[in-house]
Design a protein around this motif. Structure first.
Motif, mmCIF file in Angstrom:
data_model
loop_
_atom_site.group_PDB
_atom_site.id
_atom_site.type_symbol
_atom_site.label_atom_id
_atom_site.label_comp_id
_atom_site.label_asym_id
_atom_site.label_seq_id
_atom_site.Cartn_x
_atom_site.Cartn_y
_atom_site.Cartn_z
ATOM 1 N N GLY A 18 9.299 44.099 30.522
ATOM 2 C CA GLY A 18 8.063 44.904 30.308
ATOM 3 C C GLY A 18 7.683 44.849 28.766
ATOM 4 N N LEU A 19 8.818 44.759 27.739
ATOM 5 C CA LEU A 19 8.593 44.713 26.487
ATOM 6 C C LEU A 19 8.074 43.341 26.029
ATOM 7 N N PRO A 45 4.467 40.997 28.602
ATOM 8 C CA PRO A 45 3.298 41.828 29.301
ATOM 9 C C PRO A 45 2.094 41.172 30.234
ATOM 10 N N VAL A 69 4.911 39.963 33.492
ATOM 11 C CA VAL A 69 5.803 41.163 33.556
ATOM 12 C C VAL A 69 6.880 40.689 34.581
ATOM 13 N N ARG A 88 7.240 41.599 21.465
ATOM 14 C CA ARG A 88 6.231 41.237 22.201
ATOM 15 C C ARG A 88 5.825 40.005 21.125
ATOM 16 N N ILE A 141 10.391 47.930 34.226
ATOM 17 C CA ILE A 141 8.879 47.775 33.503
ATOM 18 C C ILE A 141 8.238 48.987 33.357
ATOM 19 N N LEU A 142 8.266 49.882 34.141
ATOM 20 C CA LEU A 142 7.546 51.119 34.087
ATOM 21 C C LEU A 142 8.142 51.919 32.663
ATOM 22 N N ARG A 189 6.636 50.269 29.588
ATOM 23 C CA ARG A 189 5.396 50.591 29.326
ATOM 24 C C ARG A 189 5.435 52.141 28.558
ATOM 25 N N ALA A 190 6.350 52.833 28.824
ATOM 26 C CA ALA A 190 6.535 53.902 27.959
ATOM 27 C C ALA A 190 7.124 54.025 26.539
ATOM 28 N N VAL A 234 6.410 51.310 24.667
ATOM 29 C CA VAL A 234 5.737 50.155 23.910
ATOM 30 C C VAL A 234 5.719 50.855 22.475
ATOM 31 N N THR A 235 5.418 52.092 22.227
ATOM 32 C CA THR A 235 5.253 52.612 21.061
ATOM 33 C C THR A 235 6.254 53.065 20.337
ATOM 34 N N GLN A 266 13.526 52.310 22.298
ATOM 35 C CA GLN A 266 13.765 51.045 22.814
ATOM 36 C C GLN A 266 15.280 50.652 22.464
#
Length: 189
Positions: free
Chosen positions: A53-54, A57, A60, A107, A159-160, A163-164, A166-167, A172
């Motif tokens: 997921g990281l 994208p 995935v 990414r 993966i979900l 998504r949380a 990502v920022t 991470q």
């Protein structure tokens, strides 16, 4: 030098100590349950989902596909009676490696790094599939189907979670670090 060579040869010939014995390994229900109940499998599969997921994208599911395809290959080896030396150690090590992949995930990372990561995911997936197969009794096909379904769910949860994250680079690093620490405990135990 001769003693070292002899010791190495004997270690490769020895039967593996199976950390997965003592639980049900028969049919669909056990196949569905085991990845959730085995810390090594749960951590590894969620970490692969996080990494995918990281890093990927648009593709995935590539990490999960590499892992699960390799699990099928490993299961086939196990059912065929082939030996995979140090499979249990590889499984514990996979948790550490996958945690490190999560920590380092970016990414747009170089394609070569992504390719090497996918190859490592597949190699360790083979060990996971092998371990599942050698512990299976009863309906092997149903057991394999169960652990593949459970694996897909765990990959999807990773993966979900990615998504949380990502920022949140710190989140991470903490997530990957926690997986590395748990893997170190598995290796030490």
């Amino acid at each position: 030098m001769k003693r070292l060579a002899l010791s190495g040869a004997l270690a490769l010939l020895a039967a593996p100590a199976m950390a997965h014995t003592g639980h049900g390994a028969e049919g669909l229900a056990h196949g569905l349950a085991h990845p959730f109940l085995g810390a090594d499998h749960l951590l590894a599969m969620v970490a692969v989902g996080l990494w995918s997921g990281l890093v990927l994208p648009r593709r995935v599911w590539a990490g999960a596909a590499a892992f699960m395809t390799a699990m099928i290959t490993g299961a086939a080896l196990g059912f065929a009676g082939a030996a995979l030396p140090m499979a249990e150690g590889m499984i514990a090590l996979s948790v550490i490696v996958f945690g490190l992949l999560v920590v380092m995930a970016r990414r747009g990372q170089p394609r070569a790094l992504t390719a090497v990561s996918l190859a490592a995911i597949a190699a360790f997936g083979t060990a996971h599939g092998y371990a599942h197969a050698v512990e299976a009794t009863g309906s092997a096909a149903a057991y394999v189907a169960g652990f593949l379904i459970a694996s897909a769910v765990l990959h999807a949860s990773g993966i979900l979670a990615a998504r949380a994250l990502v920022t949140g680079r710190l989140a991470q690093i903490l997530a990957g670090g926690a997986v590395v620490a748990a893997g170190a405990l598995l290796v030490a135990g």
